[in-house]
Design a protein around this motif. Structure first.
Motif, PDB file in Angstrom:
ATOM      1  N   ILE A  45       0.839  -1.201   0.000  1.00 48.38           N
ATOM      2  CA  ILE A  45       0.000   0.000   0.000  1.00 48.38           C
ATOM      3  C   ILE A  45       0.870   1.246   0.000  1.00 48.38           C
ATOM      4  N   GLY A  46       1.916   1.248   0.825  1.00 50.02           N
ATOM      5  CA  GLY A  46       2.802   2.406   0.885  1.00 50.02           C
ATOM      6  C   GLY A  46       3.498   2.666  -0.439  1.00 50.02           C
ATOM      7  N   GLN A  47       3.966   1.601  -1.093  1.00 49.91           N
ATOM      8  CA  GLN A  47       4.629   1.775  -2.385  1.00 49.91           C
ATOM      9  C   GLN A  47       3.662   2.286  -3.450  1.00 49.91           C
ATOM     10  N   GLY A 250       5.471 -16.973  -1.315  1.00 50.70           N
ATOM     11  CA  GLY A 250       4.360 -16.116  -1.722  1.00 50.70           C
ATOM     12  C   GLY A 250       4.822 -14.951  -2.575  1.00 50.70           C
ATOM     13  N   VAL A 251       5.944 -14.326  -2.187  1.00 47.39           N
ATOM     14  CA  VAL A 251       6.475 -13.208  -2.969  1.00 47.39           C
ATOM     15  C   VAL A 251       6.992 -13.702  -4.324  1.00 47.39           C
ATOM     16  N   LEU A 259       1.120 -11.817 -10.031  1.00 56.06           N
ATOM     17  CA  LEU A 259       0.547 -10.469  -9.978  1.00 56.06           C
ATOM     18  C   LEU A 259       1.266  -9.496 -10.903  1.00 56.06           C
ATOM     19  N   ARG A 260       2.579  -9.555 -10.967  1.00 58.03           N
ATOM     20  CA  ARG A 260       3.311  -8.643 -11.846  1.00 58.03           C
ATOM     21  C   ARG A 260       2.886  -8.819 -13.305  1.00 58.03           C
ATOM     22  N   TRP A 269       5.785  -3.375  -6.996  1.00 62.03           N
ATOM     23  CA  TRP A 269       5.353  -4.481  -6.144  1.00 62.03           C
ATOM     24  C   TRP A 269       6.405  -4.755  -5.082  1.00 62.03           C
ATOM     25  N   VAL A 270       5.955  -5.343  -3.978  1.00 60.10           N
ATOM     26  CA  VAL A 270       6.911  -5.802  -2.974  1.00 60.10           C
ATOM     27  C   VAL A 270       7.769  -6.901  -3.597  1.00 60.10           C
TER      28      VAL A 270
END
Length: 304
Positions: A45-47, A250-251, A259-260, A269-270
């Motif tokens: 969210i922050g990114q 997960g990442v 997701l990317r 993205w993280v």
């Protein structure tokens, strides 16, 4: 204190309470995975917010022929009204607020829509249906109200909109998801603490005769307590290791692998570096909670 003897006693306790230990490992794994996921969501969210806030614009839409706003009583914005808006945006009063301005004609807006949405929209949209627009980037994106107040009600201006108003619901939904993950993680952590305490108390009860003999020969409470505390810490360490693996997987597969590729509108993205920050936190949290709960449980038992 003989380290070998202490470790031997701790491993003996783990073997005797294998089913409870497995329960502790699984509950710790699930709870810490939720904690890690909540932290990653918050980092995401922050990114996203930093990325979009820096690029979000304020749009000053000029009147069309069919505009119904009171500021558009004369129909389409004329050259004088366009110049008035441009002069105001470049005025000294807004110099410290406005970073840059881009004017978009109807034809440019039409071409952008066709390029973005495809040629099938050619039969449904015409340039005349679109507004001439001033796209304004701000030095401080939080000062959008200044632009809104400055141009709302101005002759020839149909509407002033802030693009962040379309993104705020998304950020709010993600924040709610974070709170839900944290709440679930909190409940699971409470369950893990209670399971650890119960496991330690059962282990102490099963070895009550041994504890009694050690107390009779003068063993200190610290010597008696340490193996039991290590039992809880070992179980939590296994759960933390599983949670760490889940976070990295997960990442790697969820974010980088899916997701990317599937979510185009999010460009930041993280990644593994963020996971590397989260993992030590959840491991430390698991070990601290396990150590504290086990210590409290065995101390209460030894006082009885």
């Amino acid at each position: 204190m003989r380290l070998g003897l202490v470790l031997s006693e701790a491993l003996t306790g783990l073997r005797r309470n294998a089913s409870m230990v497995i329960s502790v490992v699984l509950v710790t794994f699930v709870s810490l995975t939720f904690v890690g996921a909540a932290m990653l969501i918050q980092l995401q969210i922050g990114q996203m917010r930093d990325y979009w806030v820096d690029r979000a614009q304020v749009a000053v839409f000029m009147c069309r022929d069919d505009s119904t706003q009171t500021t558009c009583a004369d129909g389409q914005a004329d050259e004088e009204q366009l110049a008035a808006v441009a002069d105001k945006l470049e005025s000294p009063a807004l110099a410290e607020i406005v970073r840059d301005v881009r004017f978009e004609t109807r034809d440019e807006a039409y071409q952008n829509i066709i390029e973005q949405w495809g040629e099938e929209y050619v039969d449904f949209i015409t340039a005349a249906q679109l507004n001439e627009t001033y796209w304004v980037n701000l030095v401080d994106p939080t000062q959008t109200d200044v632009i809104t107040e400055a141009f709302s009600g101005m002759a020839g201006v149909e509407e002033v909109t802030d693009q962040m108003q379309y993104l705020d619901p998304l950020f709010s939904a993600l924040t709610v998801a974070t709170y839900i993950a944290v709440a679930i993680a909190g409940l699971m952590l409470i369950a893990a603490v209670l399971l650890i305490a119960t496991t330690i108390r059962l282990s102490a009860f099963a070895r009550r005769k041994e504890i009694g003999i050690m107390r009779l020969v003068g063993a200190s409470n610290r010597f008696i307590q340490t193996p039991f505390i290590l039992e809880g810490v070992f179980a939590a360490l296994l759960g933390s290791a599983l949670a760490s693996a889940a976070i990295f997987l997960g990442v790697e597969f969820g974010v980088n692998g899916y997701l990317r590729r599937e979510v185009d509108f999010v460009t930041t993205w993280v990644d593994m570096s963020d996971a590397a920050v989260v993992v030590p936190v959840i491991v430390a949290l698991g070990l601290v909670l396990a150590g504290v709960s086990a210590s409290f449980a065995i101390r209460r038992w030894l006082r009885t």
